[in-house]
Design a protein around this motif. Structure first.
Motif, short mmCIF file in Angstrom:
data_model
loop_
_atom_site.label_atom_id
_atom_site.label_comp_id
_atom_site.label_asym_id
_atom_site.label_seq_id
_atom_site.Cartn_x
_atom_site.Cartn_y
_atom_site.Cartn_z
N ALA A 4 89.91 35.61 46.97
CA ALA A 4 89.40 34.61 46.05
C ALA A 4 90.51 33.85 45.37
O ALA A 4 90.27 33.11 44.43
CB ALA A 4 88.52 35.28 44.99
N SER A 5 91.74 34.04 45.82
CA SER A 5 92.85 33.42 45.13
C SER A 5 93.18 32.07 45.73
O SER A 5 92.85 31.77 46.86
CB SER A 5 94.09 34.31 45.18
OG SER A 5 94.53 34.44 46.50
N ALA A 6 93.88 31.26 44.95
CA ALA A 6 94.33 29.98 45.48
C ALA A 6 95.83 29.91 45.33
O ALA A 6 96.55 30.57 46.04
CB ALA A 6 93.63 28.82 44.78
N ASP A 7 96.33 29.14 44.37
CA ASP A 7 97.76 28.94 44.29
C ASP A 7 98.38 29.61 43.09
O ASP A 7 99.46 29.24 42.67
CB ASP A 7 98.06 27.43 44.27
CG ASP A 7 97.36 26.73 43.12
OD1 ASP A 7 97.61 25.54 42.91
OD2 ASP A 7 96.56 27.40 42.44
N VAL A 74 95.00 40.77 49.12
CA VAL A 74 94.95 40.94 50.57
C VAL A 74 94.90 39.58 51.24
O VAL A 74 94.86 38.54 50.59
CB VAL A 74 93.73 41.79 50.99
CG1 VAL A 74 93.86 43.21 50.46
CG2 VAL A 74 92.43 41.16 50.47
N ALA A 75 94.89 39.59 52.58
CA ALA A 75 94.96 38.35 53.35
C ALA A 75 93.75 37.46 53.10
O ALA A 75 92.61 37.92 53.06
CB ALA A 75 95.08 38.65 54.84
N ASN A 76 94.02 36.17 52.96
CA ASN A 76 92.97 35.16 52.94
C ASN A 76 92.94 34.51 54.32
O ASN A 76 93.96 34.01 54.79
CB ASN A 76 93.28 34.11 51.86
CG ASN A 76 92.19 33.05 51.72
OD1 ASN A 76 91.68 32.55 52.71
ND2 ASN A 76 91.86 32.72 50.50
N ILE A 77 91.78 34.55 54.98
CA ILE A 77 91.66 33.97 56.32
C ILE A 77 90.52 32.95 56.36
O ILE A 77 90.01 32.63 57.44
CB ILE A 77 91.44 35.06 57.38
CG1 ILE A 77 90.20 35.90 57.07
CG2 ILE A 77 92.67 35.96 57.50
CD1 ILE A 77 89.81 36.88 58.19
N ASP A 83 83.88 30.99 52.13
CA ASP A 83 83.75 31.51 53.49
C ASP A 83 83.47 33.01 53.50
O ASP A 83 84.07 33.77 54.25
CB ASP A 83 85.05 31.20 54.26
CG ASP A 83 84.89 31.36 55.77
OD1 ASP A 83 83.76 31.54 56.23
OD2 ASP A 83 85.92 31.30 56.48
N GLY A 84 82.57 33.44 52.64
CA GLY A 84 82.16 34.83 52.60
C GLY A 84 83.32 35.77 52.34
O GLY A 84 84.17 35.51 51.48
N VAL A 89 88.45 30.29 48.88
CA VAL A 89 89.31 29.11 48.98
C VAL A 89 89.86 29.07 50.40
O VAL A 89 90.27 30.10 50.94
CB VAL A 89 90.47 29.20 47.96
CG1 VAL A 89 91.40 28.00 48.09
CG2 VAL A 89 89.93 29.32 46.55
N PRO A 90 89.89 27.90 51.06
CA PRO A 90 90.47 27.83 52.40
C PRO A 90 91.90 28.36 52.41
O PRO A 90 92.71 28.03 51.54
CB PRO A 90 90.44 26.32 52.71
CG PRO A 90 89.31 25.79 51.88
CD PRO A 90 89.34 26.60 50.61
N ALA A 91 92.22 29.18 53.40
CA ALA A 91 93.54 29.81 53.45
C ALA A 91 94.65 28.78 53.44
O ALA A 91 95.71 29.00 52.84
CB ALA A 91 93.65 30.68 54.70
#
Length: 230
Positions: A4-7, A74-77, A83-84, A89-91
């Motif tokens: 759920a993270s962004a920048d 953890v990884a954002n994909i 995107d569930g 946020v888009p990776a």
């Protein structure tokens, strides 16, 4: 990296919270499967066997914390907003000095990406990449550890004096996303993120790795890419 993270985190004005991973209990099984597959690949040579992202396909987007950072998560994909389980946020939008983002790497340059498990002889490829990088200043070299702890990974980065960015995928989601069947597994992509050639399986020799990077550079230039002048 939180899904759920962004920048950035709220303390630094990012406006997004960080979450813990949820699939840690499966990671040991995943790593055992990668090791088993690596053994199979090492002792078989089936022509045309599919492994890694096929040439011509675009690299799946991801963002992970850098091993050297204090970024949690953890990884954002995610490929799009909300995107569930992949991420809200888009990776590709997850940027920052504490992030390894494949979209940022391949925007304007060819990329050599190593996915590896921090154990046995697998990380040796990072030293090979590090020694080769000065000869190819226009190419982006990067690596992501699949699972494992951050402290041992930081120790590895220090002991090998690595300058190339090394991220960590604590849940191992990139192993499935990038169809990992060996350790390490190297992917070669054109500027823009399209895969240039078949993944390089297992630890290559210095000559083999140099030849593949030379081929990537030549193919990128043939497509119209020009290395920025220093």
């Amino acid at each position: 990296m939180s899904r759920a993270s962004a920048d950035g985190d709220p303390a630094r004005g990012g406006g997004y919270t960080l979450k813990r991973g949820r699939h840690g209990r499966y990671l040991g099984v995943l790593l055992a499967v990668i090791v088993a597959l690596a053994v199979i690949v090492a002792f078989t040579s089936t022509p045309g066997a599919i492994s890694g992202i096929p040439p011509g396909q675009r690299l799946p987007p991801f963002a992970v914390p850098l091993a050297s950072s204090h970024r949690a998560g953890v990884a954002n994909i995610a490929t799009h907003a909300h995107d569930g389980g992949a991420g809200n946020v888009p990776a590709c939008e997850v940027r920052g000095s504490d992030v390894l983002n494949i979209c940022a790497l391949d925007e304007h340059a060819p990329v050599v990406l190593a996915l590896f498990v921090n154990g046995s002889s697998c990380p040796r490829v990072l030293s090979e990449m590090q020694s080769l990088a000065p000869s190819f200043p226009g190419v982006q070299f990067a690596a992501v550890a699949i699972g494992g702890g951050r402290a041992p990974l930081r120790a590895l980065v220090r002991s090998r004096k690595l300058k190339l960015p090394v991220g960590i995928d604590e849940e191992g989601v990139l192993a499935t996303l990038y169809k990992v069947v060996s350790c390490p597994q190297l992917t070669f992509a054109y500027p823009g993120g399209v895969v240039q050639s078949r993944a390089l399986l297992a630890t290559p020799s210095s000559a083999q790795l140099r030849a593949r990077v030379n081929a990537l550079l030549a193919a990128s230039q043939a497509r119209g890419w020009r290395e920025p002048s220093s």
